[in-house]
Enzyme design. Structure first.
Site, short mmCIF file in Angstrom:
data_model
loop_
_atom_site.label_atom_id
_atom_site.label_comp_id
_atom_site.label_asym_id
_atom_site.label_seq_id
_atom_site.Cartn_x
_atom_site.Cartn_y
_atom_site.Cartn_z
N ARG A 166 -18.62 -15.91 37.98
CA ARG A 166 -19.51 -15.95 39.13
C ARG A 166 -18.73 -16.42 40.35
O ARG A 166 -17.75 -17.16 40.23
CB ARG A 166 -20.68 -16.89 38.86
N LYS A 190 -23.01 -22.49 34.43
CA LYS A 190 -24.39 -22.94 34.57
C LYS A 190 -24.74 -23.96 33.49
O LYS A 190 -24.34 -23.82 32.34
CB LYS A 190 -25.35 -21.76 34.48
N HIS A 261 -20.87 -10.26 43.09
CA HIS A 261 -21.59 -10.00 41.85
C HIS A 261 -21.36 -8.58 41.35
O HIS A 261 -21.41 -8.33 40.14
CB HIS A 261 -23.09 -10.25 42.06
N ARG A 264 -18.41 -8.69 39.20
CA ARG A 264 -18.79 -9.25 37.90
C ARG A 264 -19.45 -8.17 37.03
O ARG A 264 -19.14 -8.03 35.85
CB ARG A 264 -19.73 -10.43 38.11
N HIS A 287 -23.23 -15.93 29.49
CA HIS A 287 -24.66 -15.73 29.34
C HIS A 287 -25.17 -16.56 28.16
O HIS A 287 -24.62 -16.48 27.06
CB HIS A 287 -24.98 -14.25 29.08
N TYR A 296 -26.07 -4.23 30.30
CA TYR A 296 -24.90 -3.41 30.61
C TYR A 296 -24.74 -2.23 29.67
O TYR A 296 -24.02 -1.29 29.98
CB TYR A 296 -23.64 -4.28 30.59
#
Length: 315
Positions: A166, A190, A261, A264, A287, A296
């Site tokens: 990110r 995150k 993004h 990414r 994730h 994806y």
């Protein structure tokens, strides 16, 4: 002694029935920060959505948790609809409310969750946009004028595409988080979750050139432990890198408006197109849920069609 039905607000023990929704919201956000260890941006999103809910139902003179029922939830979403808020925003707010009231039930603040019978609004799923390989090649072309700033920009774009991190993670990489000997990044993502992300030898060469030729000219006699710096020796910001990427894309003749993004997304899409397994891509992207990564798998339709035509007996 503090009774079991008492809770702490600041340093003071207060009976849970005597404090109102805003105070319980602060306790909930503390729970998300300390116990769940959610990211700051996630916490602030919860705060914004739940404060809006509290302000809307306060107009109906509802200020306590126990007074909230299903009709107040419906009133809130009717308000959002009248304000023409998107279905995606409503879905996010419903998730915030579900988490908040589940917390209140778990804490014994309320006995009935007013959201149990509510369904989530149906929203479309936007497929992420990926760049074509030709556009990636243009972005990664070595700058004709190898100034310290140009080398830094080129290196950051290289590393972003090579790792799929990110943009916030990219600009937050410390020097010790980049291992050129083993070609991997140590990323704090995150929820303060750490992961290792590999990169290729070409990207390692770019970083090494940046470290030797560009970064010393930026840091000068100052001290900064971050990998990527501004021309004043300060840590690079995400907004500034966003500008750099757009300026680079325009200079290379890329017409569409691109974002960090998108790189990414391109990283994930191109890996899966090349045969990478979904679980490995999930780990590299950071994730928490593999269903987020599975989006994806719906992108490379041209490749799937060509496989079908090549191997199906009636293709």
């Amino acid at each position: 002694m503090v009774k079991s039905q008492d809770i702490f607000v600041g340093k003071h023990a207060i009976h849970h029935k005597t404090i109102d929704l805003p105070a319980h919201l602060e306790l909930f956000l503390q729970h998300l920060t300390v116990q769940r260890r959610l990211a700051h941006n996630t916490i602030e999103a919860y705060r914004s959505d739940l404060q809006l809910f509290i302000s809307v139902i306060a107009e109906q003179h509802v200020t306590s948790c126990a007074a909230v029922d299903k009709k107040h939830i419906q009133l809130f979403f009717a308000h959002c609809h009248n304000k023409k808020h998107s279905a995606r925003s409503s879905a996010r707010r419903l998730a915030a409310l579900r988490a908040f009231f589940a917390y209140l039930v778990a804490q014994g603040i309320i006995t009935t969750n007013p959201l149990l019978e509510l369904d989530s609004p149906k929203i479309g799923r936007n497929l992420p946009k990926a760049l074509h390989l030709e556009e990636i090649d243009l972005l990664l072309t070595r700058p004709l004028l190898p100034t310290p700033i140009n080398i830094r920009n080129w290196t950051m774009i290289h590393l972003l595409y090579a790792t799929g991190v990110r943009v916030t993670e990219l600009v937050s990489i410390p020097l010790k988080g980049c291992n050129l000997a083993t070609c991997h990044l140590r990323i704090l993502g995150k929820g303060n979750k750490e992961r290792l992300v590999p990169f290729d030898a070409k990207t390692a060469a770019c970083i090494r050139e940046y470290m030797e030729r560009a970064r010393p000219a930026m840091v000068k006699n100052r001290t900064n432990t971050m990998l990527f710096l501004s021309n004043r020796g300060r840590a690079m910001t995400r907004n500034r890198f966003w500008q750099i990427l757009r300026e680079t894309a325009r200079a290379r003749g890329i017409k569409q408006d691109i974002s960090p993004h998108m790189l990414r997304h391109s990283f994930a899409t191109h890996l899966l197109s090349g045969g990478a397994d979904l679980r490995s891509v999930q780990m590299m992207l950071g994730h928490a849920d593999i269903t987020t990564t599975q989006i994806y798998t719906h992108i490379d339709t041209d490749r799937l069609k060509s496989i079908h035509q090549r191997f199906h007996p009636r293709g």
